[in-house]
Design a protein around this motif. Structure first.
Motif, short mmCIF file in Angstrom:
data_model
loop_
_atom_site.label_atom_id
_atom_site.label_comp_id
_atom_site.label_asym_id
_atom_site.label_seq_id
_atom_site.Cartn_x
_atom_site.Cartn_y
_atom_site.Cartn_z
N PHE A 142 6.78 -2.17 -6.24
CA PHE A 142 5.84 -2.68 -5.40
C PHE A 142 4.88 -1.55 -4.84
O PHE A 142 3.77 -2.01 -4.83
CB PHE A 142 6.75 -3.19 -4.05
CG PHE A 142 5.95 -3.87 -3.18
CD1 PHE A 142 5.28 -5.30 -3.21
CD2 PHE A 142 5.72 -3.08 -1.79
CE1 PHE A 142 4.47 -5.70 -2.10
CE2 PHE A 142 4.93 -3.73 -0.96
CZ PHE A 142 4.27 -4.93 -1.29
N THR A 145 2.33 -1.12 -7.40
CA THR A 145 1.52 -1.95 -8.29
C THR A 145 0.62 -2.34 -7.34
O THR A 145 -0.59 -2.85 -7.62
CB THR A 145 2.40 -3.18 -8.71
OG1 THR A 145 3.46 -2.69 -9.17
CG2 THR A 145 1.70 -4.27 -9.56
N VAL A 146 0.74 -2.72 -6.06
CA VAL A 146 -0.25 -2.88 -5.05
C VAL A 146 -1.36 -1.96 -4.73
O VAL A 146 -0.89 -0.66 -4.68
CB VAL A 146 0.40 -2.97 -3.41
CG1 VAL A 146 -0.78 -3.47 -2.58
CG2 VAL A 146 1.24 -4.21 -3.35
N PRO A 147 -2.45 -2.03 -4.95
CA PRO A 147 -3.42 -0.76 -5.11
C PRO A 147 -3.65 -0.07 -3.93
O PRO A 147 -3.40 -0.69 -2.90
CB PRO A 147 -4.79 -1.47 -5.30
CG PRO A 147 -4.51 -2.86 -6.15
CD PRO A 147 -2.81 -3.33 -5.36
N ILE A 149 -5.96 0.95 -2.10
CA ILE A 149 -7.03 0.58 -1.12
C ILE A 149 -6.64 -0.63 -0.40
O ILE A 149 -7.06 -0.91 0.78
CB ILE A 149 -8.37 0.33 -1.88
CG1 ILE A 149 -9.60 0.43 -0.91
CG2 ILE A 149 -8.45 -0.89 -2.70
CD1 ILE A 149 -10.49 1.45 -1.34
N VAL A 150 -5.76 -1.41 -1.08
CA VAL A 150 -5.03 -2.79 -0.18
C VAL A 150 -4.24 -2.35 1.02
O VAL A 150 -4.36 -2.95 2.22
CB VAL A 150 -4.40 -3.87 -0.97
CG1 VAL A 150 -3.83 -4.63 -0.47
CG2 VAL A 150 -5.63 -4.14 -2.24
N LEU A 153 -6.54 -1.14 3.67
CA LEU A 153 -7.25 -2.06 4.43
C LEU A 153 -6.12 -2.66 5.54
O LEU A 153 -6.73 -2.91 6.61
CB LEU A 153 -7.44 -3.41 3.81
CG LEU A 153 -8.72 -3.27 2.80
CD1 LEU A 153 -8.92 -4.36 1.79
CD2 LEU A 153 -9.86 -3.55 3.98
N ILE A 154 -4.81 -2.72 4.96
CA ILE A 154 -4.08 -3.48 6.05
C ILE A 154 -3.58 -2.16 7.18
O ILE A 154 -3.60 -2.52 8.28
CB ILE A 154 -2.65 -3.74 5.19
CG1 ILE A 154 -2.96 -4.91 4.48
CG2 ILE A 154 -1.54 -4.03 6.32
CD1 ILE A 154 -1.94 -5.38 3.51
N PHE A 155 -3.44 -1.05 6.71
CA PHE A 155 -3.09 0.21 7.66
C PHE A 155 -3.99 0.47 8.43
O PHE A 155 -3.96 0.91 9.82
CB PHE A 155 -2.68 1.67 6.68
CG PHE A 155 -1.38 1.26 6.09
CD1 PHE A 155 -0.52 0.37 6.31
CD2 PHE A 155 -1.25 2.34 5.19
CE1 PHE A 155 0.69 0.21 5.58
CE2 PHE A 155 -0.09 2.22 4.56
CZ PHE A 155 0.84 1.16 4.69
N VAL A 167 -4.14 8.45 4.67
CA VAL A 167 -3.04 9.16 4.33
C VAL A 167 -1.64 8.55 3.89
O VAL A 167 -1.06 8.54 2.99
CB VAL A 167 -2.57 10.14 5.30
CG1 VAL A 167 -1.27 10.83 5.07
CG2 VAL A 167 -3.66 11.21 5.62
N LEU A 168 -1.56 7.31 4.91
CA LEU A 168 -0.37 6.66 4.53
C LEU A 168 -0.39 5.67 3.35
O LEU A 168 0.50 5.53 2.49
CB LEU A 168 -0.03 5.79 5.64
CG LEU A 168 0.29 6.34 7.02
CD1 LEU A 168 0.23 5.30 8.26
CD2 LEU A 168 1.57 7.25 6.98
N VAL A 237 -12.78 7.23 -1.99
CA VAL A 237 -13.03 5.95 -1.73
C VAL A 237 -12.49 5.38 -0.62
O VAL A 237 -12.94 4.08 -0.20
CB VAL A 237 -13.26 4.93 -2.86
CG1 VAL A 237 -13.89 5.36 -4.05
CG2 VAL A 237 -11.65 5.04 -3.25
#
Lengths: 294, 282
Positions: A142, A145-147, A149-150, A153-155, A167-168, A237
């Motif tokens: 998991f 696979t989750v990029p 940058i996604v 966005l959430i963090f 960083v996280l 980025v």
């Protein structure tokens, strides 16, 4: 030079020719079929991605002229004629680049530590329980696979704007990627030392520490350095979504058409990536011999 | 266990001075390196505004967000999301194919056994490296400026950034090819073009096909995020739903991406095995 080549009798030759043709034609048919399927998939894809060759060719000039424009200063002269003007913001940009490097460093190291803790549980030969191994593997999958940058966005929403979210995000993605690579090294390790250590009555921890770790530590370091290199690129980025580093500055420059700034920042990023590439390559070469470079 | 006689240890000491008296520099190197790495780490934490309170409150927030994500639910926008996913897959497939087609001829120019001249090879190599140094998302932003918002910009972004990666990989594959087949073609009177077509390409194409298939999988992942900057695909929906805090939709979109990547991974793995055989692909 003349040489005599003995020809086969005609009938034998014809039979062989026939067989050869048959074999080749079957292969050709298969290749043609595969090519047809592929072209059909491409056509569907082109339709789905709204590809329009006409716009492409009419805009291709734009692409060239875009690079022409980003290499010009405001007064119309070429950027390299006035370096001071081109890199007018170098202090700020260098600081942000430093931040980018720190994001990827802290992120990679954190990821490597987590991967280190988890990988023995994910490897086939060292994991103590089947369910635990399954769970750890799915978590790593998991995370990788989750990029990144996604996650960023959430963090950014959870931890607020700033480099901490970057960083996280880098750390989580590195945990997933390194965890898999680390566990693959462990799976290739020689198990005889482990038996030796276990036969002295040692527990699982000691087995890992004294039998497995000495075999795998060099590979770990090599992969971690490689990951650092990749993460430098990725954290450049992170600023696009507000997660710190040079990206913020770059996205503003591109969106607001500060042409010469775009090229200046891009040049700085590329040079930084080069320096990191070369120095990690050198470090890996020094630590683990020439083979580890590639 | 019996101890070695004293005399013998002295002998050993004399024989292997490096082991018994390692110089301080080499003994301290590892701890010093570890300490430096740790110091930089701490400096980084401080410089990047890490604070325990912020971390804990962020974690609490994150836990709350994760609770909100369950169960994943697309609401009424499922058709829209499926279309976006199709767009993402299209972008990945087209971008990878275009990049491979463009990179093959240029990769030849970067290979030592095709172009022996260092002078010609070096700039091509550096060119590939600089393209690779720039992330796909940056290319996407640049292409949006050129061809406007939409998936087409995404295709071009993937094409350009993969072009750099493929150029490097292809030229390495070509350099690793067996030179004897090329010489054989030359010995039978083939031209330079024949050498490449009949001596080099049959060896190299399966390797290249494997790499391209591998990249289609990783590009599905890239194509799913370039929408964040407006270059089409599912990333656009994802970024939007995160901004408006529709967490159930976010988790559904993430799940869609994961499933799509897994499916593409499965298919490309099967094809790779079919092309280059199980052993070589592993």
């Amino acid at each position: 030079m003349t040489s005599a080549v003995a020809l086969l009798p005609y009938q034998q030759l014809a039979a062989l020719n026939e067989a050869y043709r048959k074999a080749v034609s079957r292969r050709r048919l298969r290749v043609a079929l595969a090519a047809a399927v592929f072209v059909a998939a491409l056509a569907i894809a082109a339709f789905g991605a709204e590809v329009n060759l006409k716009t492409f060719f009419s805009y291709l000039g734009n692409f060239v002229s875009y690079f022409d424009r980003i290499l010009k200063l405001d007064d119309g002269s070429r950027v390299w004629t006035n370096l001071g003007e081109w890199f007018w913001g170098w202090r700020k940009w260098l600081k942000l680049l430093g931040e980018t490097l720190l994001i990827s460093y802290v992120g990679t190291l954190t990821g490597a530590i987590f991967a280190f803790v988890l990988n023995f549980l994910a490897a086939e030969n060292t994991s103590s329980s089947r369910t635990l191994r399954f769970a750890v593997r799915r978590i790593l999958e998991f995370a990788r696979t989750v990029p990144g940058i996604v996650f960023a966005l959430i963090f950014v929403i959870a931890f607020g704007l700033g480099p901490m979210a970057g960083v996280l995000a880098v750390a989580i993605h590195s945990t997933g990627a390194l965890g898999k690579q680390f566990s693959e090294i462990v799976e290739n390790a020689d198990m005889k030392p482990v038996e030796g250590v276990r036969s002295t009555g040692a527990g699982w921890m000691s087995c890992m520490r004294f039998a497995v770790l000495p075999q795998v530590i060099a590979g770990y370091a090599s992969y971690a350095l490689l990951r650092f290199e990749i993460n430098v690129r990725e954290s450049s980025v992170m600023g696009f979504v507000g997660a710190g580093g040079i990206g913020q500055e770059l996205v503003v420059a591109i969106r607001k058409f500060y042409y010469s700034d775009v090229s200046a920042i891009l040049v700085m990023i590329v040079v930084t990536v080069f320096i990191i590439d070369i120095s990690t390559g050198w470090l890996r070469g020094r630590l683990f011999g020439r083979d580890a470079r590639t | 266990m019996s101890r070695l006689p004293l005399q013998q240890t002295a002998e050993l000491r004399a024989k292997y001075p490096d082991i018994f008296h390692r110089p301080a520099a080499s003994r301290l190197a590892t701890p010093a390196a570890a300490l430096t790495a740790f110091a930089v780490f701490i400096f980084g934490l401080v410089d990047l505004d890490f604070s325990p309170t912020r971390f804990v409150s962020g974690l609490r927030e994150l836990g709350w967000i994760s609770m909100m994500m369950i169960p994943p639910d697309p609401g009424s926008s499922l058709p829209l999301y499926l279309k976006a996913l199709g767009e993402t897959l299209s972008i990945a497939l087209l971008g990878t194919t275009l990049a491979a087609l463009l990179a093959l001829p240029v990769g030849l120019f970067a290979a030592r056994n095709v172009i022996p001249s260092q002078l010609l090879r070096f700039p091509v190599r550096r060119f590939f490296d600089s393209i690779r140094g720039v992330d796909t998302l940056i290319w996407a932003l640049v292409w949006i400026n050129v061809v406007g918002l939409g998936p087409f910009a995404g295709v071009l972004a993937i094409t350009v950034s993969d072009f750099g990666a493929f150029g490097k990989l292809f030229s390495e594959a070509i350099e690793a090819a067996d030179q004897r087949q090329v010489e054989g073609v030359r010995a039978s009177g083939g031209s330079k073009l024949h050498e490449i077509r009949f001596g080099l390409l049959p060896q190299v194409l399966p390797v290249i096909a494997g790499q391209v298939l591998y990249f289609i999988e990783s590009n599905t992942r890239s194509a799913s995020i370039i929408g964040i900057v407006g270059a089409g695909g599912i990333g656009l929906q994802l970024a939007e739903q995160i901004r408006v805090l529709e967490w159930q939709k976010v988790s559904f979109l993430v799940l869609m991406i994961l499933v799509a990547v897994a499916v593409i991974d499965f298919i490309s793995g099967k094809l790779r095995f079919a092309i280059i055989g199980r052993r070589a692909a592993a």
